[in-house]
Write an enzyme that holds these catalytic residues in place. Structure first.
Site, PDB file in Angstrom:
ATOM      1  N   LYS A  93       0.833  -1.199   0.000  1.00 32.45           N
ATOM      2  CA  LYS A  93       0.000   0.000   0.000  1.00 32.45           C
ATOM      3  C   LYS A  93       0.871   1.254   0.000  1.00 32.45           C
ATOM      4  CE  LYS A  93      -3.577  -2.483   2.447  1.00 32.45           C
ATOM      5  NZ  LYS A  93      -4.090  -2.856   3.762  1.00 32.45           N
ATOM      6  N   GLN A 133      -5.144  -2.294   9.434  1.00 32.66           N
ATOM      7  CA  GLN A 133      -4.850  -3.572   8.800  1.00 32.66           C
ATOM      8  C   GLN A 133      -5.399  -4.726   9.639  1.00 32.66           C
ATOM      9  OE1 GLN A 133      -3.288  -4.100   5.730  1.00 32.66           O
ATOM     10  NE2 GLN A 133      -3.994  -6.189   6.112  1.00 32.66           N
ATOM     11  N   ASP A 164     -11.804   2.338   3.633  1.00 32.57           N
ATOM     12  CA  ASP A 164     -12.056   0.910   3.451  1.00 32.57           C
ATOM     13  C   ASP A 164     -13.540   0.639   3.194  1.00 32.57           C
ATOM     14  OD1 ASP A 164     -10.073  -0.935   3.233  1.00 32.57           O
ATOM     15  OD2 ASP A 164      -9.902  -1.362   5.366  1.00 32.57           O
TER      16      ASP A 164
END
Length: 375
Positions: free
Chosen positions: A135, A179, A202
């Site tokens: 990322k 995460q 997200d």
């Protein structure tokens, strides 16, 4: 998403499974439990042109408004096996990243703002560390600022919440990503709910999912992997409206939001899951199949209606002595059989995978534009 599901999925993903396309299987009765797809599916590494970089807008069918514009990729993004188009996710993701780069540069030059993404990693899982590293590289490649906090495995939930609070209040941060999976002593739901909905790139905040589920409401962000699946269909000119669609898997990460997105596109949607009777019979009625169950080669050619379009989200390691690593990656769909039946199919790897981070980058840019009223 339940921690148990993430944990279960994690253990499964580490096994080298041996399912082959030709093997007779009772997988109809062995669909994995909901949620058992490892978070972001290896974060399947990495929208739209200068006039389209915004959150996808979905319409209900009530008023039948005109469909939003979609950029259809040139034929170079499609390869052909027999009569089946192979949807090249790498090519689509690259085009999207190029478009994001242009928009990030334009925003920086016009108002001096650089979109920022903050990632919180807890523990020492190698796979999670790899995802975060990917990322960060992706952010750098398009000019997005990347911030990272790496906390020890035994950190408290309060420490994680403190960092989230700090990023919530930081004007330089436009997107926050925690995460997953988190260590078992942390309440995943509490942690995810602490992220400000305006920075929930997200797309997992309950209010974002709730808005996605309701007609006439628009989520601020759409979850990245399902969004990438729909974008692949759009960019390849594949019609969704009025089609029968089957989503295999009902996880909070992919299956459930994918079904909601297809409904918003006016498809007639059926979800096949671990308690579904006759999944093969149901799946064979589909014009569009999105499989996100984490079971290697489960969907055989006999499950597929001739001419159907297949989006394979699964990424599963199977034993392969001929590979230097001793294994290879396959999807939920038996690719060798699918290309003989389907009209279009995504390969694994190189299909859905590259789209997830591309959608994450796009959501971060969308957030920055929204916060600064930049068109």
């Amino acid at each position: 998403m339940a921690s148990a599901a993430a944990s279960s999925c994690s253990s499964i993903s580490m096994m080298f499974l041996t399912h082959s396309c030709g093997a007779t299987s009772s997988t109809a009765h062995r669909l994995l439990p909901p949620g058992c797809l490892r978070h972001r599916l290896h974060c399947h590494p990495l929208q739209m042109g200068p006039t389209y970089l915004r959150c996808l807008t979905f319409h209900s069918s009530a008023a039948e408004p005109p469909s939003p514009p979609h950029v259809v990729l040139p034929h170079a993004s499609l390869t052909t096996e027999a009569n089946t188009k192979v949807i090249d996710g790498k090519a689509v993701a690259k085009q999207i990243r190029d478009e994001i780069t242009v928009e990030v540069s334009r925003m920086k030059e016009a108002i001096g703002v650089i979109p920022g993404l903050a990632v919180i990693l807890v523990g020492d899982r190698k796979d999670s560390a790899t995802y975060v590293r990917n990322k960060k590289k992706a952010c750098e490649s398009v000019g997005i600022s990347s911030l990272e906090v790496h906390l020890a495995e035994d950190s408290t939930e309060e420490e994680v919440l403190k960092h989230i609070s700090g990023y919530n209040d930081d004007p330089l941060v436009h997107g926050i990503l925690v995460q997953l999976p988190l260590p078992s002593h942390m309440n995943e739901q509490n942690v995810l709910n602490a992220v400000r909905i305006e920075k929930d790139v997200d797309g997992f905040h309950p209010l974002n999912i709730g808005r996605l589920a309701m007609r006439g409401r628009e989520p601020l962000f759409v979850p990245c992997t399902p969004k990438g699946c729909i974008e692949l269909l759009h960019r390849h000119g594949i019609s969704i409206k009025g089609k029968r669609a089957v989503v295999i898997g009902r996880s909070n990460i992919v299956g459930m939001p994918a079904a909601l997105l297809l409904q918003r596109e006016d498809a007639t949607v059926t979800v096949v899951h671990s308690r579904t009777n006759n999944p093969e019979e149901i799946t064979k009625q589909a014009d569009i199949i999105i499989s996100a169950v984490g079971q290697p080669n489960m969907v055989k050619g006999s499950w597929i209606k001739p001419g159907a379009v297949i989006i394979d989200v699964g990424i599963n390691p199977v034993e392969d002595p001929s590979s230097p690593r001793g294994y290879r990656l396959v999807g939920d769909v038996c690719y060798e059989e699918a290309v003989e039946v389907a009209s279009a199919v995504t390969p694994v790897p190189g299909g859905v995978g590259p789209m997830t981070i591309a959608m994450l980058l796009q959501n971060t840019l969308i957030s920055a534009k929204r916060m600064h009223n930049f068109e």
